[in-house]
Design a protein around this motif. Sequence first.
Motif, PDB file in Angstrom:
ATOM      1  N   ILE A  91       0.774  -1.175   0.023  1.00 16.92           N
ATOM      2  CA  ILE A  91      -0.262  -0.069  -0.279  1.00 16.92           C
ATOM      3  C   ILE A  91       0.889   1.018  -0.310  1.00 16.92           C
ATOM      4  CG2 ILE A  91      -1.447   1.577   1.228  1.00 16.92           C
ATOM      5  CD1 ILE A  91      -2.985  -1.194   2.287  1.00 16.92           C
ATOM      6  N   GLU A  92       0.511   2.144  -0.829  1.00 17.70           N
ATOM      7  CA  GLU A  92       1.585   3.205  -0.648  1.00 17.70           C
ATOM      8  C   GLU A  92       0.258   4.566  -1.493  1.00 17.70           C
ATOM      9  OE1 GLU A  92       4.740   3.504  -1.105  1.00 17.70           O
ATOM     10  OE2 GLU A  92       5.101   1.693  -1.516  1.00 17.70           O
ATOM     11  N   GLY A  93       0.324   5.844  -0.442  1.00 18.91           N
ATOM     12  CA  GLY A  93      -0.252   6.516  -0.217  1.00 18.91           C
ATOM     13  C   GLY A  93      -1.359   6.621   0.808  1.00 18.91           C
ATOM     14  N   ASN A  94      -2.247   6.729   0.907  1.00 17.77           N
ATOM     15  CA  ASN A  94      -3.926   7.044   1.379  1.00 17.77           C
ATOM     16  C   ASN A  94      -4.885   5.837   1.246  1.00 17.77           C
ATOM     17  OD1 ASN A  94      -2.343   8.898   2.971  1.00 17.77           O
ATOM     18  ND2 ASN A  94      -4.010  10.324   1.576  1.00 17.77           N
ATOM     19  N   ASN A  95      -4.830   5.853   0.076  1.00 17.06           N
ATOM     20  CA  ASN A  95      -6.316   4.619  -0.048  1.00 17.06           C
ATOM     21  C   ASN A  95      -5.510   3.622  -0.832  1.00 17.06           C
ATOM     22  OD1 ASN A  95      -8.542   6.481   0.616  1.00 17.06           O
ATOM     23  ND2 ASN A  95      -7.663   7.486  -0.902  1.00 17.06           N
ATOM     24  N   PHE A  96      -6.499   2.387  -0.944  1.00 20.36           N
ATOM     25  CA  PHE A  96      -6.600   1.993  -1.632  1.00 20.36           C
ATOM     26  C   PHE A  96      -7.354   0.353  -2.060  1.00 20.36           C
ATOM     27  CE2 PHE A  96      -6.066  -0.627   2.443  1.00 20.36           C
ATOM     28  CZ  PHE A  96      -7.268  -1.948   2.603  1.00 20.36           C
ATOM     29  N   SER A  97      -7.478   0.168  -3.375  1.00 16.67           N
ATOM     30  CA  SER A  97      -8.726  -0.162  -3.890  1.00 16.67           C
ATOM     31  C   SER A  97      -8.229  -1.529  -4.715  1.00 16.67           C
ATOM     32  CB  SER A  97      -8.977   0.379  -4.791  1.00 16.67           C
ATOM     33  OG  SER A  97      -8.249   1.272  -5.978  1.00 16.67           O
ATOM     34  N   GLY A  98      -9.808  -2.100  -4.427  1.00 18.34           N
ATOM     35  CA  GLY A  98      -9.439  -3.358  -5.595  1.00 18.34           C
ATOM     36  C   GLY A  98     -10.950  -3.766  -5.945  1.00 18.34           C
ATOM     37  N   SER A  99     -10.789  -4.893  -6.468  1.00  7.73           N
ATOM     38  CA  SER A  99     -12.955  -5.794  -7.404  1.00  7.73           C
ATOM     39  C   SER A  99     -12.729  -7.310  -6.985  1.00  7.73           C
ATOM     40  CB  SER A  99     -12.092  -5.581  -8.414  1.00  7.73           C
ATOM     41  OG  SER A  99     -12.225  -4.590  -9.610  1.00  7.73           O
ATOM     42  N   LEU A 100     -13.356  -6.986  -5.986  1.00  7.77           N
ATOM     43  CA  LEU A 100     -13.847  -8.592  -5.878  1.00  7.77           C
ATOM     44  C   LEU A 100     -14.503  -9.132  -7.123  1.00  7.77           C
ATOM     45  CD1 LEU A 100     -14.439  -7.872  -2.230  1.00  7.77           C
ATOM     46  CD2 LEU A 100     -12.497  -8.577  -3.264  1.00  7.77           C
ATOM     47  N   LEU A 101     -13.969 -10.801  -7.852  1.00  3.97           N
ATOM     48  CA  LEU A 101     -14.969 -10.877  -8.728  1.00  3.97           C
ATOM     49  C   LEU A 101     -15.129 -11.870  -8.627  1.00  3.97           C
ATOM     50  CD1 LEU A 101     -12.550  -8.703 -11.524  1.00  3.97           C
ATOM     51  CD2 LEU A 101     -14.626  -8.545 -10.858  1.00  3.97           C
ATOM     52  N   TYR A 102     -14.752 -12.891  -7.583  1.00  5.00           N
ATOM     53  CA  TYR A 102     -15.465 -14.358  -7.646  1.00  5.00           C
ATOM     54  C   TYR A 102     -15.890 -14.244  -6.114  1.00  5.00           C
ATOM     55  CZ  TYR A 102     -10.526 -15.757  -6.940  1.00  5.00           C
ATOM     56  OH  TYR A 102      -9.293 -15.323  -6.210  1.00  5.00           O
ATOM     57  N   ILE A 103     -16.344 -15.723  -5.947  1.00  4.37           N
ATOM     58  CA  ILE A 103     -16.921 -16.097  -4.240  1.00  4.37           C
ATOM     59  C   ILE A 103     -15.009 -16.665  -3.554  1.00  4.37           C
ATOM     60  CG2 ILE A 103     -17.644 -17.931  -3.157  1.00  4.37           C
ATOM     61  CD1 ILE A 103     -19.641 -18.263  -5.521  1.00  4.37           C
ATOM     62  N   ASP A 104     -15.421 -15.944  -2.103  1.00  6.24           N
ATOM     63  CA  ASP A 104     -13.971 -16.155  -1.765  1.00  6.24           C
ATOM     64  C   ASP A 104     -12.342 -15.844  -2.371  1.00  6.24           C
ATOM     65  OD1 ASP A 104     -16.093 -17.467  -0.067  1.00  6.24           O
ATOM     66  OD2 ASP A 104     -14.806 -19.287  -1.169  1.00  6.24           O
ATOM     67  N   GLN A 105     -12.708 -15.176  -3.029  1.00  9.70           N
ATOM     68  CA  GLN A 105     -11.594 -14.059  -3.339  1.00  9.70           C
ATOM     69  C   GLN A 105     -10.820 -13.451  -2.285  1.00  9.70           C
ATOM     70  OE1 GLN A 105     -12.176 -11.762  -6.582  1.00  9.70           O
ATOM     71  NE2 GLN A 105      -9.789 -10.229  -6.219  1.00  9.70           N
TER      72      GLN A 105
ATOM     73  N   ARG B  40      -7.227   4.999  11.005  1.00  8.50           N
ATOM     74  CA  ARG B  40      -8.655   4.716  10.351  1.00  8.50           C
ATOM     75  C   ARG B  40      -8.838   3.985   9.289  1.00  8.50           C
ATOM     76  NH1 ARG B  40     -13.837   3.821  12.355  1.00  8.50           N
ATOM     77  NH2 ARG B  40     -15.294   4.188  10.634  1.00  8.50           N
ATOM     78  N   PHE B  41      -9.270   3.045   9.287  1.00  7.23           N
ATOM     79  CA  PHE B  41      -9.871   2.715   7.907  1.00  7.23           C
ATOM     80  C   PHE B  41     -11.055   2.698   7.731  1.00  7.23           C
ATOM     81  CE2 PHE B  41      -6.004   0.822   9.151  1.00  7.23           C
ATOM     82  CZ  PHE B  41      -4.912   0.461   8.857  1.00  7.23           C
ATOM     83  N   ASP B  42     -11.342   3.044   6.466  1.00  3.90           N
ATOM     84  CA  ASP B  42     -12.710   3.525   6.473  1.00  3.90           C
ATOM     85  C   ASP B  42     -13.437   2.640   5.550  1.00  3.90           C
ATOM     86  OD1 ASP B  42     -13.490   6.058   8.140  1.00  3.90           O
ATOM     87  OD2 ASP B  42     -12.725   7.327   6.999  1.00  3.90           O
ATOM     88  N   PHE B  43     -14.164   1.645   5.290  1.00  4.70           N
ATOM     89  CA  PHE B  43     -14.345   0.558   4.024  1.00  4.70           C
ATOM     90  C   PHE B  43     -15.606   1.777   3.550  1.00  4.70           C
ATOM     91  CE2 PHE B  43     -14.707  -2.372   8.103  1.00  4.70           C
ATOM     92  CZ  PHE B  43     -12.975  -1.931   7.608  1.00  4.70           C
ATOM     93  N   MET B  44     -15.308   1.363   2.191  1.00  3.77           N
ATOM     94  CA  MET B  44     -15.686   1.952   0.725  1.00  3.77           C
ATOM     95  C   MET B  44     -16.433   0.971  -0.430  1.00  3.77           C
ATOM     96  SD  MET B  44     -14.826   5.290   0.404  1.00  3.77           S
ATOM     97  CE  MET B  44     -12.921   5.236   1.516  1.00  3.77           C
ATOM     98  N   SER B  45     -17.212   1.319  -0.752  1.00  4.53           N
ATOM     99  CA  SER B  45     -17.836  -0.081  -2.116  1.00  4.53           C
ATOM    100  C   SER B  45     -18.827   0.584  -2.865  1.00  4.53           C
ATOM    101  CB  SER B  45     -18.179  -0.960  -0.559  1.00  4.53           C
ATOM    102  OG  SER B  45     -18.686  -2.000  -2.607  1.00  4.53           O
ATOM    103  N   ASP B  46     -18.921   0.563  -4.081  1.00  2.90           N
ATOM    104  CA  ASP B  46     -19.704   0.401  -5.507  1.00  2.90           C
ATOM    105  C   ASP B  46     -21.144  -0.239  -5.345  1.00  2.90           C
ATOM    106  OD1 ASP B  46     -19.043  -1.748  -6.328  1.00  2.90           O
ATOM    107  OD2 ASP B  46     -18.626  -0.931  -8.543  1.00  2.90           O
TER     108      ASP B  46
ATOM    109  N   GLY C 100     -21.803 -11.042  -3.043  1.00  6.11           N
ATOM    110  CA  GLY C 100     -22.165 -10.846  -4.306  1.00  6.11           C
ATOM    111  C   GLY C 100     -20.829  -9.868  -4.537  1.00  6.11           C
ATOM    112  N   PHE C 101     -20.699  -9.633  -5.729  1.00  5.89           N
ATOM    113  CA  PHE C 101     -18.957  -8.726  -5.951  1.00  5.89           C
ATOM    114  C   PHE C 101     -18.736  -7.177  -6.409  1.00  5.89           C
ATOM    115  CE2 PHE C 101     -20.708 -13.099  -7.881  1.00  5.89           C
ATOM    116  CZ  PHE C 101     -19.492 -13.919  -6.784  1.00  5.89           C
ATOM    117  N   GLU C 102     -18.650  -6.847  -5.775  1.00  5.25           N
ATOM    118  CA  GLU C 102     -18.180  -5.217  -6.340  1.00  5.25           C
ATOM    119  C   GLU C 102     -16.485  -4.447  -6.616  1.00  5.25           C
ATOM    120  OE1 GLU C 102     -19.241  -4.371  -2.288  1.00  5.25           O
ATOM    121  OE2 GLU C 102     -18.812  -6.445  -1.051  1.00  5.25           O
ATOM    122  N   ASN C 103     -16.453  -3.496  -6.485  1.00  7.69           N
ATOM    123  CA  ASN C 103     -15.210  -2.572  -6.627  1.00  7.69           C
ATOM    124  C   ASN C 103     -15.526  -2.129  -5.311  1.00  7.69           C
ATOM    125  OD1 ASN C 103     -14.301  -2.964  -9.612  1.00  7.69           O
ATOM    126  ND2 ASN C 103     -16.061  -2.079  -9.735  1.00  7.69           N
ATOM    127  N   PHE C 104     -14.313  -2.247  -4.607  1.00  8.41           N
ATOM    128  CA  PHE C 104     -13.986  -1.286  -3.213  1.00  8.41           C
ATOM    129  C   PHE C 104     -12.769  -0.796  -3.326  1.00  8.41           C
ATOM    130  CE2 PHE C 104     -10.765  -5.214  -2.886  1.00  8.41           C
ATOM    131  CZ  PHE C 104      -9.891  -4.672  -2.714  1.00  8.41           C
TER     132      PHE C 104
END
Length: 312
Positions: free
Chosen positions: A211-225, A240-246, A293-297
């Motif tokens: 992790i570099e910077g203040n945020n990190f992101s990714g996409s959960l595309l399959y079960i148990d990823q 503080r780790f704030d959780f976000m999703s689309d 479900g599946f999402e971008n976080f």
Amino acid sequence: SESDLEKDNVLIIENNKITGKFSKEGEEECFEYVPRVSGIYRFDFESNDVKTNYKFNICTENQNMIISSEYSSKGKNVELNAGEKYIIKVKQYSGFPEYEINIGVPNEICEVEGNNIEGTLLYEGEEDKYTYIAPVTGQYRFNFASDNDQSNYKFYLYTENNEKLAGQYYSDNGKTLDLDKGETYTIVIAQYLGYASYKVTIGVPNLPKRIEGNNFSGSLLYIDQKDCYTYVAPKNGRYRFDFMSDNDRNNYKFYLYAENNEKLVGQYYSDDGKTIDLGADKEYRIEVIQYSGFENFIIGRKDRGSSTGGKY
């Protein structure tokens, strides 16, 4: 001699089918069969008169019996070796039927290329075998699909030393497994109930990231990823780790571990976030895992308690 007589009267099997007709008591026909591939073969027995019966035997070239069966059993599975010569004997037992024996031939072992395995199971006891080399160490998902939900097949996965890691049914929908980079695994798809075309989709984990910077992101595309990250805290303080999703209808898990593998945090996206004290220059492991479900976080970090305060 009897051996020479048998050799003189042996017929060569063509097109994986044996046919004949009995006309006298004790009549026997011999056939030579050389498999083109090693594996489990199926011999299905048919007759034009179900009230009659005949015997079916397979021997090695030196007359060692491998299997002995009868038409009334409807068929037999047997493991044969490529290139070896086998003698098949069909002998009249009761009545004088016309018979037909169809041979189910296994496919050659294939190496999995890409993230999909597809094939068709055509005969009872059929096994399709594949080799798979894991491209990365991590948590994989094998999702099972079929064009016939009324049928079923088995899924097996073995290590190089033949240790069984998975033994599932299509009706289980899939299996999650930890695999090691560069290891070669054997996958077996085996007919169990009915016949179907199958598709197994492989969810391959991402490489761990720093992790570099203040945020990190990714996409959960399959079960148990499971996406794995490392984070080095730049200073002592309250983070503080704030959780976000689309997609607010879905959920994911967030875990944070210390260098000694102690779990410091285990939260859900629906918890909105987590505040925790971290030590300067300490390396932490973060895991973001698919849950529903599946999402971008996106996950952001804020320093709540350093001498300077604010975000960094």
